[in-house]
Scaffold this active site. Sequence first.
Site, PDB file in Angstrom:
ATOM      1  CD1 TRP A  88      -2.604   1.753   0.539  1.00  0.00           C
ATOM      2  CD2 TRP A  88      -1.829   2.021   2.615  1.00  0.00           C
ATOM      3  NE1 TRP A  88      -3.232   2.856   1.071  1.00  0.00           N
ATOM      4  CE2 TRP A  88      -2.772   3.044   2.347  1.00  0.00           C
ATOM      5  CE3 TRP A  88      -1.209   1.968   3.864  1.00  0.00           C
ATOM      6  CZ2 TRP A  88      -3.106   4.016   3.286  1.00  0.00           C
ATOM      7  CZ3 TRP A  88      -1.553   2.936   4.795  1.00  0.00           C
ATOM      8  CH2 TRP A  88      -2.485   3.950   4.512  1.00  0.00           C
TER       9      TRP A  88
ATOM     10  CG  ASP B  16      -2.133  -7.366   2.483  1.00  0.00           C
ATOM     11  OD1 ASP B  16      -3.113  -8.120   2.581  1.00  0.00           O
ATOM     12  OD2 ASP B  16      -2.226  -6.126   2.402  1.00  0.00           O
TER      13      ASP B  16
ATOM     14  CE1 TYR C 178      -4.421  -0.974  -0.388  1.00  0.00           C
ATOM     15  CE2 TYR C 178      -2.733  -2.659  -0.445  1.00  0.00           C
ATOM     16  CZ  TYR C 178      -3.743  -2.018   0.221  1.00  0.00           C
ATOM     17  OH  TYR C 178      -4.077  -2.407   1.499  1.00  0.00           O
TER      18      TYR C 178
ATOM     19  CB  ALA D 240       1.650   5.158  13.676  1.00  0.00           C
TER      20      ALA D 240
END
Length: 327
Positions: free
Chosen positions: A21, A49, A54, A208
Amino acid sequence: MQTRRLGRSGLNITELAYGNWLTHGSQVEEDAAHACVHAALDAGITTFDTADVYAATVAESVLGRALAGQRRESLEIATKVYWPTGEGANDRGLGRKHVIESCHASLRRLQTDYVDLYQAHRYDSTVPLEETMTAFADLVRSGKVLYIGVSEWRAEEIAAGAALARDLGIQLISNQPQYSMLWRVIEAEVVPTSEAEGVSQIVWSPLAQGVLTGKYLPGQAPPADSRGGHASAGGSMKGYLTDEVLTRVQQLKPIADDLGLSMAQLALAWVLQNGNVAAAIIGATRPEQVHDNVEAAGVELSADVLARIDEALGDVVERDPAKTSRG
């Protein structure tokens, strides 16, 4: 690299998974993307993944090319469906038409006959859940999908999906939520429900989006070569780039130093302490980031360390289960 079972299934995945991503097809050139994928493979990561949305489907194609030539049986490839991939009315959501057609398109882009895990990227309240789960079941029975999962579903949605899957003779084995030291909204409701239903978490953004690496400093602009400094990729992380959050994050550095870990390694190790987490997804723009992150595998944090982390972060931690992401 250690492996963990995904839910109550027989599928093993590596406790660190590689995700693309915001990177492949957008933030980094293809040669750099291939280098990061091969760094992950060299480190023992076999779980990858991605999602059809994306980089407007390009990320799947980049990953497919990067994995070309690898022994397929040695890989666990996961992708997702839900977000728009075209302009048509049926080019989105979890209706049967979009689920089936998107799976076929993902297989072409990934250059594989099947995916190990096919995930509903969000819950679709506009489509009967029975329709969605029946489409998933048909893909499983056709051999194009081995297992099914979801992403950012709430506790009650996971329970309903798991029950329908059982009725259809298939397994719902995973949820993919955001989870990190700073974002703990799954702990109160999603994790207990998942444990009861035999569902594991494969978590995204365990750093994060890079904030927990410590490279963003209070009172300073994000480094120009960082995700936070990127014109488009940085938009999704602005909520973390406040002086209050960044000041608290810097208080983690002495804890990491005491353990001989980088701040990124500490953040990844923290996520992996949760027994319902099967894997943490890492991303990278450079192979060196992969090399650093994989050192978190197998690290165990004591109760005292976990308490020090909670004290350092204080009230900047988000815990409200109502903030589970919505479609």
